[in-house]
Design a protein around this motif. Sequence first.
Motif, PDB file in Angstrom:
ATOM      1  N   SER A  75       0.831  -1.214   0.000  1.00  0.00           N
ATOM      2  CA  SER A  75       0.000   0.000   0.000  1.00  0.00           C
ATOM      3  C   SER A  75       0.860   1.256   0.000  1.00  0.00           C
ATOM      4  O   SER A  75       0.618   2.195  -0.763  1.00  0.00           O
ATOM      5  N   VAL A  76       1.868   1.256   0.874  1.00  0.00           N
ATOM      6  CA  VAL A  76       2.737   2.435   0.962  1.00  0.00           C
ATOM      7  C   VAL A  76       3.580   2.568  -0.301  1.00  0.00           C
ATOM      8  O   VAL A  76       3.782   3.683  -0.798  1.00  0.00           O
ATOM      9  N   ALA A  77       4.063   1.445  -0.853  1.00  0.00           N
ATOM     10  CA  ALA A  77       4.868   1.504  -2.077  1.00  0.00           C
ATOM     11  C   ALA A  77       4.056   2.076  -3.239  1.00  0.00           C
ATOM     12  O   ALA A  77       4.549   2.925  -3.994  1.00  0.00           O
ATOM     13  N   VAL A  78       2.813   1.618  -3.370  1.00  0.00           N
ATOM     14  CA  VAL A  78       1.949   2.132  -4.440  1.00  0.00           C
ATOM     15  C   VAL A  78       1.715   3.628  -4.259  1.00  0.00           C
ATOM     16  O   VAL A  78       1.794   4.420  -5.221  1.00  0.00           O
ATOM     17  N   LEU A  79       1.437   4.034  -3.022  1.00  0.00           N
ATOM     18  CA  LEU A  79       1.196   5.448  -2.754  1.00  0.00           C
ATOM     19  C   LEU A  79       2.444   6.283  -3.016  1.00  0.00           C
ATOM     20  O   LEU A  79       2.374   7.358  -3.630  1.00  0.00           O
ATOM     21  N   LEU A  80       3.599   5.777  -2.557  1.00  0.00           N
ATOM     22  CA  LEU A  80       4.851   6.502  -2.778  1.00  0.00           C
ATOM     23  C   LEU A  80       5.105   6.729  -4.270  1.00  0.00           C
ATOM     24  O   LEU A  80       5.503   7.827  -4.681  1.00  0.00           O
ATOM     25  N   LYS A  81       4.865   5.699  -5.058  1.00  0.00           N
ATOM     26  CA  LYS A  81       5.112   5.818  -6.499  1.00  0.00           C
ATOM     27  C   LYS A  81       4.177   6.834  -7.153  1.00  0.00           C
ATOM     28  O   LYS A  81       4.522   7.437  -8.177  1.00  0.00           O
ATOM     29  N   TYR A 158       6.491   8.535   9.312  1.00  0.00           N
ATOM     30  CA  TYR A 158       7.071   8.089   8.044  1.00  0.00           C
ATOM     31  C   TYR A 158       6.152   8.246   6.845  1.00  0.00           C
ATOM     32  O   TYR A 158       6.604   8.140   5.702  1.00  0.00           O
ATOM     33  N   MET A 159       4.892   8.534   7.083  1.00  0.00           N
ATOM     34  CA  MET A 159       3.998   8.811   5.957  1.00  0.00           C
ATOM     35  C   MET A 159       3.617  10.289   5.957  1.00  0.00           C
ATOM     36  O   MET A 159       4.094  11.064   5.135  1.00  0.00           O
ATOM     37  N   HIS A 160       2.816  10.698   6.922  1.00  0.00           N
ATOM     38  CA  HIS A 160       2.311  12.082   6.908  1.00  0.00           C
ATOM     39  C   HIS A 160       3.434  13.114   6.944  1.00  0.00           C
ATOM     40  O   HIS A 160       3.498  14.015   6.101  1.00  0.00           O
ATOM     41  N   ASP A 161       4.322  13.001   7.942  1.00  0.00           N
ATOM     42  CA  ASP A 161       5.381  14.015   8.087  1.00  0.00           C
ATOM     43  C   ASP A 161       6.335  14.010   6.892  1.00  0.00           C
ATOM     44  O   ASP A 161       6.813  15.069   6.470  1.00  0.00           O
ATOM     45  N   LYS A 172      -3.008  15.212  -4.464  1.00  0.00           N
ATOM     46  CA  LYS A 172      -2.056  14.249  -3.928  1.00  0.00           C
ATOM     47  C   LYS A 172      -2.030  14.287  -2.398  1.00  0.00           C
ATOM     48  O   LYS A 172      -1.837  13.253  -1.745  1.00  0.00           O
ATOM     49  N   ARG A 173      -2.232  15.470  -1.807  1.00  0.00           N
ATOM     50  CA  ARG A 173      -2.299  15.555  -0.349  1.00  0.00           C
ATOM     51  C   ARG A 173      -3.477  14.740   0.179  1.00  0.00           C
ATOM     52  O   ARG A 173      -3.376  14.047   1.184  1.00  0.00           O
ATOM     53  N   LYS A 174      -4.602  14.836  -0.531  1.00  0.00           N
ATOM     54  CA  LYS A 174      -5.783  14.078  -0.115  1.00  0.00           C
ATOM     55  C   LYS A 174      -5.523  12.580  -0.237  1.00  0.00           C
ATOM     56  O   LYS A 174      -5.891  11.794   0.654  1.00  0.00           O
ATOM     57  N   ALA A 175      -4.873  12.164  -1.313  1.00  0.00           N
ATOM     58  CA  ALA A 175      -4.535  10.745  -1.496  1.00  0.00           C
ATOM     59  C   ALA A 175      -3.605  10.274  -0.378  1.00  0.00           C
ATOM     60  O   ALA A 175      -3.753   9.158   0.139  1.00  0.00           O
ATOM     61  N   ALA A 176      -2.658  11.128   0.005  1.00  0.00           N
ATOM     62  CA  ALA A 176      -1.723  10.783   1.076  1.00  0.00           C
ATOM     63  C   ALA A 176      -2.454  10.627   2.406  1.00  0.00           C
ATOM     64  O   ALA A 176      -2.200   9.679   3.163  1.00  0.00           O
ATOM     65  N   ASP A 177      -3.380  11.534   2.694  1.00  0.00           N
ATOM     66  CA  ASP A 177      -4.143  11.464   3.942  1.00  0.00           C
ATOM     67  C   ASP A 177      -4.995  10.195   3.993  1.00  0.00           C
ATOM     68  O   ASP A 177      -5.079   9.532   5.030  1.00  0.00           O
ATOM     69  N   ILE A 178      -5.618   9.856   2.868  1.00  0.00           N
ATOM     70  CA  ILE A 178      -6.439   8.634   2.801  1.00  0.00           C
ATOM     71  C   ILE A 178      -5.552   7.401   3.011  1.00  0.00           C
ATOM     72  O   ILE A 178      -5.924   6.464   3.715  1.00  0.00           O
ATOM     73  N   ALA A 182      -5.825   4.638   6.022  1.00  0.00           N
ATOM     74  CA  ALA A 182      -6.059   3.228   5.703  1.00  0.00           C
ATOM     75  C   ALA A 182      -5.039   2.324   6.388  1.00  0.00           C
ATOM     76  O   ALA A 182      -5.388   1.248   6.905  1.00  0.00           O
ATOM     77  N   VAL A 183      -3.784   2.741   6.398  1.00  0.00           N
ATOM     78  CA  VAL A 183      -2.735   1.937   7.032  1.00  0.00           C
ATOM     79  C   VAL A 183      -2.952   1.873   8.542  1.00  0.00           C
ATOM     80  O   VAL A 183      -2.853   0.808   9.162  1.00  0.00           O
ATOM     81  N   ILE A 184      -3.256   3.020   9.156  1.00  0.00           N
ATOM     82  CA  ILE A 184      -3.505   3.046  10.604  1.00  0.00           C
ATOM     83  C   ILE A 184      -4.677   2.133  10.966  1.00  0.00           C
ATOM     84  O   ILE A 184      -4.607   1.349  11.915  1.00  0.00           O
ATOM     85  N   LYS A 185      -5.748   2.194  10.189  1.00  0.00           N
ATOM     86  CA  LYS A 185      -6.926   1.355  10.454  1.00  0.00           C
ATOM     87  C   LYS A 185      -6.561  -0.125  10.349  1.00  0.00           C
ATOM     88  O   LYS A 185      -6.937  -0.938  11.213  1.00  0.00           O
ATOM     89  N   ALA A 186      -5.816  -0.489   9.314  1.00  0.00           N
ATOM     90  CA  ALA A 186      -5.424  -1.890   9.121  1.00  0.00           C
ATOM     91  C   ALA A 186      -4.562  -2.386  10.269  1.00  0.00           C
ATOM     92  O   ALA A 186      -4.737  -3.517  10.753  1.00  0.00           O
ATOM     93  N   VAL A 187      -3.644  -1.554  10.724  1.00  0.00           N
ATOM     94  CA  VAL A 187      -2.754  -1.945  11.822  1.00  0.00           C
ATOM     95  C   VAL A 187      -3.550  -2.122  13.117  1.00  0.00           C
ATOM     96  O   VAL A 187      -3.358  -3.089  13.861  1.00  0.00           O
ATOM     97  N   HIS A 188      -4.462  -1.195  13.389  1.00  0.00           N
ATOM     98  CA  HIS A 188      -5.275  -1.294  14.604  1.00  0.00           C
ATOM     99  C   HIS A 188      -6.118  -2.570  14.607  1.00  0.00           C
ATOM    100  O   HIS A 188      -6.215  -3.265  15.625  1.00  0.00           O
TER     101      HIS A 188
END
Length: 216
Positions: A75-81, A158-161, A172-178, A182-188
Amino acid sequence: MAFFGFIPSDSLLQNVQTSFAQKNTKEALYPLRDEIALQVNEEIIDAILTNVVRHFPHSDKKETAEKLAKFVKSSVAVLLKQLLGKTSNEVVQQSIAFSKSSVFTDPNGQLRMGESLDPRLVTNLKHYFAEILAGNRIDIHAFAENYKVFAEATVNHYMHDFYVTLDLGMIKRKAADIGCAAVIKAVHIAIDKIFPHLTKDELKVLATHHDALFFQ
Protein backbone atom coordinates in the motif's frame (compact mmCIF):
# COMPACT_ATOMS: atom_id res chain seq x y z
CA MET A 1 14.52 11.90 24.65
CA ALA A 2 12.95 8.56 23.79
CA PHE A 3 13.32 6.87 20.40
CA PHE A 4 12.30 3.97 18.22
CA GLY A 5 15.06 2.98 15.82
CA PHE A 6 15.89 0.14 13.46
CA ILE A 7 19.32 -0.66 12.03
CA PRO A 8 19.28 0.30 8.33
CA SER A 9 20.89 -1.95 5.75
CA ASP A 10 24.31 -0.91 4.43
CA SER A 11 22.63 0.07 1.15
CA LEU A 12 20.02 2.30 2.81
CA LEU A 13 22.55 3.90 5.13
CA GLN A 14 24.89 4.61 2.24
CA ASN A 15 22.08 6.20 0.22
CA VAL A 16 21.03 8.36 3.16
CA GLN A 17 24.60 9.50 3.83
CA THR A 18 25.12 10.19 0.13
CA SER A 19 22.02 12.39 0.11
CA PHE A 20 23.41 14.35 3.06
CA ALA A 21 26.76 14.83 1.31
CA GLN A 22 25.27 15.80 -2.05
CA LYS A 23 22.37 17.97 -0.91
CA ASN A 24 23.87 21.05 -2.59
CA THR A 25 24.74 19.34 -5.87
CA LYS A 26 23.32 20.61 -9.16
CA GLU A 27 22.55 17.06 -10.29
CA ALA A 28 18.97 15.86 -9.80
CA LEU A 29 18.48 14.44 -6.29
CA TYR A 30 14.92 13.14 -6.61
CA PRO A 31 15.90 9.63 -7.86
CA LEU A 32 17.99 9.09 -4.72
CA ARG A 33 15.23 10.48 -2.49
CA ASP A 34 12.71 8.14 -4.12
CA GLU A 35 14.97 5.12 -3.66
CA ILE A 36 15.50 5.98 0.02
CA ALA A 37 11.75 6.35 0.63
CA LEU A 38 11.01 2.94 -0.89
CA GLN A 39 13.89 1.30 1.03
CA VAL A 40 12.70 2.76 4.34
CA ASN A 41 9.20 1.40 3.69
CA GLU A 42 10.61 -2.11 3.18
CA GLU A 43 13.07 -2.10 6.05
CA ILE A 44 10.91 -0.57 8.77
CA ILE A 45 8.15 -3.14 8.19
CA ASP A 46 10.75 -5.92 8.24
CA ALA A 47 12.17 -4.60 11.53
CA ILE A 48 8.81 -4.26 13.26
CA LEU A 49 6.87 -7.20 11.81
CA THR A 50 8.53 -9.60 9.36
CA ASN A 51 11.64 -10.33 11.43
CA VAL A 52 9.47 -11.06 14.47
CA VAL A 53 6.64 -13.19 13.09
CA ARG A 54 8.99 -15.47 11.15
CA HIS A 55 9.88 -16.91 14.58
CA PHE A 56 6.23 -17.62 15.45
CA PRO A 57 4.88 -21.16 14.98
CA HIS A 58 2.41 -21.52 12.12
CA SER A 59 -0.99 -20.17 13.17
CA ASP A 60 -3.77 -17.80 12.16
CA LYS A 61 -1.95 -15.07 14.10
CA LYS A 62 1.20 -15.57 12.05
CA GLU A 63 -0.78 -15.47 8.80
CA THR A 64 -2.59 -12.30 9.90
CA ALA A 65 0.70 -10.60 10.77
CA GLU A 66 2.33 -11.68 7.50
CA LYS A 67 -0.67 -10.40 5.54
CA LEU A 68 -0.48 -7.11 7.44
CA ALA A 69 3.21 -6.73 6.58
CA LYS A 70 2.52 -7.37 2.90
CA PHE A 71 -0.49 -5.02 2.90
CA VAL A 72 1.40 -2.13 4.49
CA LYS A 73 4.47 -2.60 2.28
CA SER A 74 2.46 -2.77 -0.93
CA SER A 75 0.00 0.00 0.00
CA VAL A 76 2.74 2.44 0.96
CA ALA A 77 4.87 1.50 -2.08
CA VAL A 78 1.95 2.13 -4.44
CA LEU A 79 1.20 5.45 -2.75
CA LEU A 80 4.85 6.50 -2.78
CA LYS A 81 5.11 5.82 -6.50
CA GLN A 82 2.08 8.07 -7.06
CA LEU A 83 3.49 10.88 -4.92
CA LEU A 84 7.18 10.75 -5.76
CA GLY A 85 8.81 11.77 -9.00
CA LYS A 86 10.68 14.54 -10.74
CA THR A 87 11.00 17.67 -8.66
CA SER A 88 13.53 20.39 -7.91
CA ASN A 89 16.49 19.89 -5.63
CA GLU A 90 15.12 22.69 -3.46
CA VAL A 91 12.06 20.56 -2.67
CA VAL A 92 14.14 17.39 -2.28
CA GLN A 93 16.31 19.13 0.31
CA GLN A 94 13.26 19.17 2.60
CA SER A 95 13.12 15.38 2.39
CA ILE A 96 16.85 15.15 3.02
CA ALA A 97 16.44 17.26 6.16
CA PHE A 98 13.65 14.91 7.24
CA SER A 99 15.92 11.88 6.73
CA LYS A 100 18.68 13.59 8.69
CA SER A 101 16.33 14.13 11.62
CA SER A 102 15.42 10.42 11.49
CA VAL A 103 19.01 9.18 11.91
CA PHE A 104 20.51 8.87 15.37
CA THR A 105 23.19 6.98 17.27
CA ASP A 106 22.00 4.65 20.01
CA PRO A 107 23.77 4.34 23.40
CA ASN A 108 25.94 1.55 21.96
CA GLY A 109 27.20 3.75 19.12
CA GLN A 110 25.04 2.04 16.48
CA LEU A 111 23.53 4.23 13.75
CA ARG A 112 19.78 3.79 13.50
CA MET A 113 16.83 5.25 11.64
CA GLY A 114 13.65 6.00 13.52
CA GLU A 115 11.66 8.64 15.32
CA SER A 116 11.40 10.37 18.67
CA LEU A 117 8.50 9.16 20.81
CA ASP A 118 6.66 10.23 23.94
CA PRO A 119 8.96 9.06 26.78
CA ARG A 120 5.93 7.72 28.66
CA LEU A 121 5.12 5.40 25.75
CA VAL A 122 8.66 4.00 25.64
CA THR A 123 8.68 3.61 29.44
CA ASN A 124 5.43 1.65 29.24
CA LEU A 125 6.65 -0.60 26.43
CA LYS A 126 9.98 -1.26 28.17
CA HIS A 127 8.07 -2.16 31.35
CA TYR A 128 5.89 -4.66 29.47
CA PHE A 129 8.92 -6.18 27.70
CA ALA A 130 10.70 -6.65 31.05
CA GLU A 131 7.63 -8.25 32.62
CA ILE A 132 7.14 -10.61 29.68
CA LEU A 133 10.80 -11.67 29.65
CA ALA A 134 10.65 -12.25 33.40
CA GLY A 135 7.73 -14.64 32.86
CA ASN A 136 5.16 -12.41 34.53
CA ARG A 137 1.57 -11.87 33.43
CA ILE A 138 0.70 -8.52 31.84
CA ASP A 139 -2.46 -6.64 30.94
CA ILE A 140 -2.49 -7.69 27.30
CA HIS A 141 -5.18 -5.17 26.35
CA ALA A 142 -3.18 -2.26 27.79
CA PHE A 143 -0.09 -3.63 26.02
CA ALA A 144 -2.02 -3.69 22.74
CA GLU A 145 -3.22 -0.11 23.23
CA ASN A 146 0.38 1.04 23.66
CA TYR A 147 1.24 -0.67 20.38
CA LYS A 148 -1.60 1.17 18.66
CA VAL A 149 -0.14 4.46 19.91
CA PHE A 150 3.31 3.45 18.64
CA ALA A 151 1.94 2.32 15.27
CA GLU A 152 0.02 5.55 14.77
CA ALA A 153 3.06 7.66 15.70
CA THR A 154 5.21 5.72 13.24
CA VAL A 155 2.72 5.97 10.38
CA ASN A 156 2.31 9.69 11.03
CA HIS A 157 6.08 10.18 11.05
CA TYR A 158 7.07 8.09 8.04
CA MET A 159 4.00 8.81 5.96
CA HIS A 160 2.31 12.08 6.91
CA ASP A 161 5.38 14.02 8.09
CA PHE A 162 7.46 12.74 5.17
CA TYR A 163 4.75 13.60 2.63
CA VAL A 164 4.74 17.19 3.91
CA THR A 165 8.31 17.50 2.57
CA LEU A 166 7.16 16.59 -0.95
CA ASP A 167 5.35 19.87 -1.56
CA LEU A 168 2.25 18.06 -2.86
CA GLY A 169 -0.74 19.56 -4.59
CA MET A 170 -4.23 19.32 -3.13
CA ILE A 171 -5.24 16.08 -4.89
CA LYS A 172 -2.06 14.25 -3.93
CA ARG A 173 -2.30 15.56 -0.35
CA LYS A 174 -5.78 14.08 -0.12
CA ALA A 175 -4.53 10.75 -1.50
CA ALA A 176 -1.72 10.78 1.08
CA ASP A 177 -4.14 11.46 3.94
CA ILE A 178 -6.44 8.63 2.80
CA GLY A 179 -3.44 6.30 2.54
CA CYS A 180 -2.25 7.14 6.07
CA ALA A 181 -5.73 6.58 7.50
CA ALA A 182 -6.06 3.23 5.70
CA VAL A 183 -2.73 1.94 7.03
CA ILE A 184 -3.51 3.05 10.60
CA LYS A 185 -6.93 1.36 10.45
CA ALA A 186 -5.42 -1.89 9.12
CA VAL A 187 -2.75 -1.94 11.82
CA HIS A 188 -5.28 -1.29 14.60
CA ILE A 189 -7.53 -4.10 13.36
CA ALA A 190 -4.58 -6.49 13.16
CA ILE A 191 -3.41 -5.62 16.68
CA ASP A 192 -6.91 -6.31 18.03
CA LYS A 193 -6.94 -9.69 16.22
CA ILE A 194 -3.42 -10.77 17.15
CA PHE A 195 -2.44 -9.50 20.61
CA PRO A 196 -5.19 -11.06 22.78
CA HIS A 197 -4.26 -14.51 21.43
CA LEU A 198 -0.47 -14.40 21.70
CA THR A 199 1.03 -17.28 23.67
CA LYS A 200 3.71 -16.78 26.33
CA ASP A 201 6.37 -17.95 23.87
CA GLU A 202 5.11 -15.62 21.14
CA LEU A 203 5.07 -12.70 23.57
CA LYS A 204 8.67 -13.50 24.51
CA VAL A 205 9.69 -13.47 20.85
CA LEU A 206 7.99 -10.09 20.40
CA ALA A 207 9.52 -8.64 23.58
CA THR A 208 13.02 -9.90 22.75
CA HIS A 209 13.03 -8.38 19.27
CA HIS A 210 11.28 -5.13 20.09
CA ASP A 211 13.07 -4.35 23.34
CA ALA A 212 16.17 -3.73 21.19
CA LEU A 213 14.31 -1.15 19.06
CA PHE A 214 13.32 1.33 21.78
CA PHE A 215 15.66 3.68 23.64
CA GLN A 216 15.44 6.15 26.51
